[in-house]
Design an enzyme around this catalytic site. Structure first.
Site, PDB file in Angstrom:
ATOM      1  CG  ASP A  35      19.192 -17.563 -94.563  1.00 26.64           C
ATOM      2  OD1 ASP A  35      19.996 -17.024 -95.353  1.00 26.64           O
ATOM      3  OD2 ASP A  35      19.154 -18.790 -94.373  1.00 26.64           O
ATOM      4  N   GLY A  36      17.569 -16.382 -96.877  1.00 26.38           N
ATOM      5  CA  GLY A  36      16.882 -16.986 -98.019  1.00 26.38           C
ATOM      6  C   GLY A  36      16.768 -16.061 -99.228  1.00 26.38           C
ATOM      7  N   GLY A  38      19.055 -15.235-101.484  1.00 26.67           N
ATOM      8  CA  GLY A  38      19.687 -15.781-102.681  1.00 26.67           C
ATOM      9  C   GLY A  38      18.833 -16.865-103.308  1.00 26.67           C
ATOM     10  CD1 TRP A  40      11.511 -15.075-102.731  1.00 22.73           C
ATOM     11  CD2 TRP A  40      12.771 -13.592-103.833  1.00 22.73           C
ATOM     12  NE1 TRP A  40      10.670 -14.140-103.293  1.00 22.73           N
ATOM     13  CE2 TRP A  40      11.427 -13.218-103.976  1.00 22.73           C
ATOM     14  CE3 TRP A  40      13.749 -12.796-104.449  1.00 22.73           C
ATOM     15  CZ2 TRP A  40      11.022 -12.092-104.706  1.00 22.73           C
ATOM     16  CZ3 TRP A  40      13.353 -11.684-105.170  1.00 22.73           C
ATOM     17  CH2 TRP A  40      12.011 -11.339-105.292  1.00 22.73           C
ATOM     18  CG  HIS A  52      21.259  -9.801-101.212  1.00 22.20           C
ATOM     19  ND1 HIS A  52      21.026 -10.681-100.181  1.00 22.20           N
ATOM     20  CD2 HIS A  52      22.347 -10.281-101.880  1.00 22.20           C
ATOM     21  CE1 HIS A  52      21.940 -11.656-100.223  1.00 22.20           C
ATOM     22  NE2 HIS A  52      22.743 -11.435-101.247  1.00 22.20           N
ATOM     23  CD1 TRP A  84      33.339 -10.395 -92.777  1.00 21.24           C
ATOM     24  CD2 TRP A  84      33.399  -8.983 -94.502  1.00 21.24           C
ATOM     25  NE1 TRP A  84      33.031  -9.139 -92.300  1.00 21.24           N
ATOM     26  CE2 TRP A  84      33.065  -8.256 -93.339  1.00 21.24           C
ATOM     27  CE3 TRP A  84      33.499  -8.290 -95.721  1.00 21.24           C
ATOM     28  CZ2 TRP A  84      32.817  -6.882 -93.350  1.00 21.24           C
ATOM     29  CZ3 TRP A  84      33.256  -6.923 -95.727  1.00 21.24           C
ATOM     30  CH2 TRP A  84      32.916  -6.240 -94.561  1.00 21.24           C
ATOM     31  NE  ARG A  86      26.775 -15.145 -98.000  1.00 22.67           N
ATOM     32  CZ  ARG A  86      25.462 -15.214 -97.970  1.00 22.67           C
ATOM     33  NH1 ARG A  86      24.745 -14.491 -98.814  1.00 22.67           N
ATOM     34  NH2 ARG A  86      24.855 -15.993 -97.108  1.00 22.67           N
ATOM     35  CG  LEU A 146      10.866  -1.030 -83.602  1.00 22.45           C
ATOM     36  CD1 LEU A 146      10.101  -2.136 -82.896  1.00 22.45           C
ATOM     37  CD2 LEU A 146      10.886  -1.295 -85.109  1.00 22.45           C
ATOM     38  NE  ARG A 209      22.821 -23.048 -91.341  1.00 20.76           N
ATOM     39  CZ  ARG A 209      22.527 -23.841 -92.372  1.00 20.76           C
ATOM     40  NH1 ARG A 209      22.219 -25.100 -92.183  1.00 20.76           N
ATOM     41  NH2 ARG A 209      22.550 -23.370 -93.607  1.00 20.76           N
ATOM     42  CB  SER A 211      23.612 -18.764 -89.022  1.00 20.31           C
ATOM     43  OG  SER A 211      23.115 -19.871 -89.738  1.00 20.31           O
TER      44      SER A 211
END
Ligand code: IPE
Ligand code: IPE
Ligand code: MG
Length: 257
Positions: A35-36, A38, A40, A52, A84, A86, A146, A209, A211
């Site tokens: 997250d973050g 946008g 940034w 993104h 969605w 957005r 992984l 949170r 989310s």
């Protein structure tokens, strides 16, 4: 093999704090809410999509770092069932970014034994993206490194609702008895299946949170928050999160020995 891959970027062995990690107590499953992006971008006067794109670069570094540190599974939240809402342009950009990610990253991930899996309602995505996802999963399915779970069109509530429907159907057909439904029945019908619950759940961006991420699976996950936005999240931050994780006293409802 990882050494070579790492030399390109994000060499974890060069992070001094790595020595503080106890290699015998590495979290087996790490989940991260990317997250973050946008915020940034906007802080630098750029449009959100730049964030993104930068976020994808960070995912690349963190996949390498997690693998190098001995994490067995990394689950990264890329698009929620609520995203969605957005604007279309942003949603479309993100969908093409996922597609591009698969085109450009799959070869290197495969060569490094990463097993890629998607969790979420994949059948609601565009068909061409669904095909790429299926190919990527099939191509890397035998890999032993992984496990990288990418949560796309994922929501914890939708996941539990889906599990309930699958179970109800089995009850209806007589395949399953109500009295045989246990925590495990639900767990096994989640997208994450038999994967162990995340030990450590990381959320950057300053929001405190969940989310709608891994609601069932995070019952006893250790939560780690940072104000750093995802495009600034570096292997150093993962190392710090693991160091902090190792200081936590996980009681699972019991008492300290
Ligand atoms: C996370 O970054 C990426 C997605 C949800 C797809 P955001 O786009 O939510 O960025 P912020 O939180 O608005 O800064
Ligand atoms: C969570 O971030 C989803 C992803 C990072 C993919 P959001 O930006 O969608 O969450 P809220 O709206 O801040 O809770
Ligand atoms: Mg956000």
């Amino acid at each position: 093999m990882w050494k070579k891959w790492f030399s390109k970027s994000g060499e974890v062995t060069k992070i001094p704090e790595v020595d503080l990690i106890d290699p015998t107590r590495i979290p087996q499953h790490v989940a991260v809410i990317m997250d973050g992006n946008g915020r940034w971008a906007q802080k630098q006067g750029l449009i959100r999509t730049f964030g993104h794109r930068a976020g994808v670069e960070r995912l690349r570094d963190i996949v390498k770092a997690a693998s190098r540190l001995g994490v067995k599974a990394l689950t990264a939240y890329a698009f929620s069932t609520e995203n969605w809402k957005r604007p279309d342009e942003e949603v479309n950009f993100l969908m093409s970014l996922f597609s591009e990610y698969l085109d450009t990253e799959i070869e290197e991930l495969h060569q490094n034994q990463v097993k890629i899996r998607f969790i979420g309602k994949i059948d609601e995505l565009a068909l061409n993206l669904q095909h790429k996802i299926e190919n990527a999963q099939a191509r890397t399915s035998e890999n032993t490194g992984l496990i990288l779970n990418l949560a796309v069109n994922y929501g914890g509530r939708a996941e539990i609702t889906r599990a309930v429907k699958i179970i109800a159907e089995k009850v209806q057909t007589g395949e399953l008895k109500i009295e045989d439904i246990s925590d495990n029945t639900i767990q096994n019908n989640l997208f994450t299946g038999e994967l162990p619950d995340p030990d450590l759940l990381i959320r950057p961006s300053g929001d405190l949170r969940i989310s709608n991420f891994l609601l069932w699976q995070s019952a006893y996950s250790e939560l780690w928050f940072t104000d750093i936005n995802w495009p600034d999240f570096k292997p150093e931050h993962l190392v710090q999160a693991i160091i902090d994780f190792q200081k936590r006293d996980r009681r699972f409802g019991g008492i300290k020995k």
